[in-house]
Motif scaffolding. Structure first.
Motif, short mmCIF file in Angstrom:
data_model
loop_
_atom_site.label_atom_id
_atom_site.label_comp_id
_atom_site.label_asym_id
_atom_site.label_seq_id
_atom_site.Cartn_x
_atom_site.Cartn_y
_atom_site.Cartn_z
N SER A 22 0.85 -1.18 0.00
CA SER A 22 0.00 0.00 0.00
C SER A 22 0.88 1.23 0.00
CB SER A 22 -0.89 -0.01 1.25
OG SER A 22 -0.08 0.06 2.41
N ALA A 23 0.28 2.38 0.01
CA ALA A 23 1.07 3.60 -0.02
C ALA A 23 1.96 3.71 1.22
CB ALA A 23 0.14 4.81 -0.11
N SER A 24 1.37 3.46 2.42
CA SER A 24 2.16 3.61 3.64
C SER A 24 3.24 2.55 3.74
CB SER A 24 1.23 3.53 4.87
OG SER A 24 0.54 2.30 4.88
N ALA A 25 2.91 1.31 3.34
CA ALA A 25 3.90 0.24 3.42
C ALA A 25 5.04 0.48 2.45
CB ALA A 25 3.24 -1.11 3.13
N SER A 26 4.73 1.00 1.28
CA SER A 26 5.77 1.28 0.30
C SER A 26 6.71 2.37 0.79
CB SER A 26 5.15 1.69 -1.03
OG SER A 26 4.43 0.61 -1.59
N ARG A 27 6.14 3.40 1.42
CA ARG A 27 7.00 4.46 1.93
C ARG A 27 7.91 3.93 3.02
NH1 ARG A 27 2.29 7.67 1.21
NH2 ARG A 27 1.66 7.28 3.37
N ALA A 28 7.39 2.98 3.84
CA ALA A 28 8.22 2.41 4.90
C ALA A 28 9.41 1.66 4.33
CB ALA A 28 7.38 1.47 5.77
N ALA A 29 9.26 1.13 3.12
CA ALA A 29 10.35 0.39 2.49
C ALA A 29 11.13 1.27 1.51
CB ALA A 29 9.80 -0.81 1.74
N PRO A 96 6.77 -5.07 3.77
CA PRO A 96 7.89 -4.32 3.19
C PRO A 96 9.04 -4.08 4.16
CG PRO A 96 5.83 -3.38 2.43
CD PRO A 96 5.47 -4.44 3.43
N SER A 97 8.73 -3.87 5.43
CA SER A 97 9.80 -3.65 6.39
C SER A 97 10.58 -4.91 6.69
CB SER A 97 9.23 -3.08 7.69
OG SER A 97 8.33 -4.01 8.29
N GLY A 98 9.95 -6.09 6.42
CA GLY A 98 10.63 -7.35 6.69
C GLY A 98 11.39 -7.88 5.50
N THR A 99 10.94 -7.55 4.31
CA THR A 99 11.61 -8.01 3.09
C THR A 99 11.80 -6.83 2.13
OG1 THR A 99 9.43 -8.68 2.23
CG2 THR A 99 10.81 -10.41 3.21
N PRO A 100 12.56 -5.82 2.55
CA PRO A 100 12.69 -4.62 1.69
C PRO A 100 13.38 -4.89 0.37
CG PRO A 100 14.26 -4.54 3.52
CD PRO A 100 13.33 -5.68 3.80
N GLU A 101 14.37 -5.81 0.36
CA GLU A 101 15.06 -6.08 -0.90
C GLU A 101 14.13 -6.76 -1.90
OE1 GLU A 101 18.57 -8.28 -0.10
OE2 GLU A 101 19.58 -6.63 0.95
N ALA A 102 13.26 -7.64 -1.40
CA ALA A 102 12.31 -8.32 -2.29
C ALA A 102 11.34 -7.31 -2.89
CB ALA A 102 11.56 -9.40 -1.52
N PHE A 103 10.84 -6.39 -2.09
CA PHE A 103 9.92 -5.37 -2.60
C PHE A 103 10.64 -4.45 -3.59
CE2 PHE A 103 7.13 -6.76 0.72
CZ PHE A 103 5.85 -6.44 0.26
N ALA A 104 11.89 -4.13 -3.31
CA ALA A 104 12.64 -3.28 -4.24
C ALA A 104 12.84 -3.98 -5.58
CB ALA A 104 13.99 -2.91 -3.62
N SER A 105 13.07 -5.29 -5.55
CA SER A 105 13.24 -6.05 -6.80
C SER A 105 11.93 -6.09 -7.59
CB SER A 105 13.70 -7.47 -6.50
OG SER A 105 14.99 -7.47 -5.92
N LEU A 106 10.82 -6.28 -6.88
CA LEU A 106 9.52 -6.30 -7.56
C LEU A 106 9.20 -4.92 -8.13
CD1 LEU A 106 7.00 -7.85 -8.37
CD2 LEU A 106 6.03 -7.35 -6.11
N ARG A 107 9.48 -3.87 -7.36
CA ARG A 107 9.28 -2.52 -7.87
C ARG A 107 10.10 -2.29 -9.13
NH1 ARG A 107 5.80 1.26 -8.04
NH2 ARG A 107 5.39 1.02 -5.82
#
Length: 261
Positions: A22-29, A96-107
């Motif tokens: 979500s918007a807030s989760a994405s900003r956290a990561a 996102p805070s637990g798997t920031p690298e995974a979210f960055a790769s998906l982004r």
């Protein structure tokens, strides 16, 4: 534009798992994701197109899966049943805070597919590691491609998970489960669907006959959803959950519940 294969994709009316950020989760990561922006649908297929396309190759593809998503559970189990764990990489998304690298790769995959993409992220997503692009975030097509060319099967040598003669029945059962064996279904709808499946299992050990197919993956995932305390009147469905839970490709029902917590 992303590469495309020549095969068409199916329709899918089942409920979405929803964006994994979500918007807030994405900003956290450290990721940008404005709320209210729908994630685009990518529905390319694995195949050999005239321009090369997304053709099957070991270690070329990566799956982004969400720990709490039933669709991701279907894909993860299918990978195990097909023995594709070593040839198709998987990345699990939690928070996102637990798997920031995974979210960055998906982004990065979304941004490589859509120029200046700034929307929410959706999983499951099948990505091409060679180009960095998303092939598909349409779960039924991902499942078909896993059971097809990615596992070495084609029309001449079909996968046991998707026998051609049961294709329509697999689709019909998936639609039934996605509409009537969900938290949003009414108790009467759910009871009618479970009664039907209990009767089927009184005739044969699996959802559509004597052999395990993709329909059994769909049914098992629907039955072990968190809070699924509706199985008490259905001994054959309970036995089905236990039997498949003993298969190494299936997680235990307790693991499913803890992942979604």
């Amino acid at each position: 534009m992303p590469e495309t294969a020549s095969r068409g994709s199916s329709t899918d009316n089942s409920p979405q798992c929803g964006p994994v950020s979500s918007a807030s989760a994405s900003r956290a990561a450290g990721l940008r994701s404005p709320s209210g922006v729908p994630s685009p649908r990518f529905d390319s297929r694995i195949g050999v197109g005239l321009a090369g396309g997304f053709y099957p190759a070991p270690h070329r593809y990566e799956l982004f899966l969400s720990a709490s998503c039933p669709r991701s559970q279907r894909i993860s189990i299918t990978l195990g049943l097909l023995g594709l764990q070593d040839s198709v990489a998987t990345t699990l998304l939690t928070h996102p805070s637990g798997t920031p690298e995974a979210f960055a790769s998906l982004r990065s995959a979304y941004e490589a597919t859509v120029h200046h993409y700034d929307g929410p992220l959706t999983a499951p997503a099948l990505c091409d590691r060679w180009s960095g692009r998303i092939v598909s975030n349409h779960t039924p097509d991902i499942l078909r491609d896993l059971a097809g060319l990615l596992s070495g099967h084609n029309e001449a040598c079909p996968s046991a998970l998707h026998p051609p003669e049961l294709a329509a029945d697999i689709e019909a059962l998936r639609e039934l489960l996605d509409r009537k064996v969900t938290p949003s279904a009414t108790p009467s709808e759910r009871s009618a669907a479970l009664d039907l499946m209990e009767r089927r299992l009184s005739l044969h050990p699996y959802a559509l006959g004597t052999e395990l197919t993709a329909a059994d993956v769909d049914l098992w995932v629907a039955l072990v959803q968190p809070g699924a305390n509706f199985l008490r009147p259905y001994p054959l469905l309970q036995d089905f959950v236990r039997r498949l839970g003993d298969h190494p490709a299936f997680p235990s029902a307790n693991d499913v519940a803890s992942d979604a917590a």
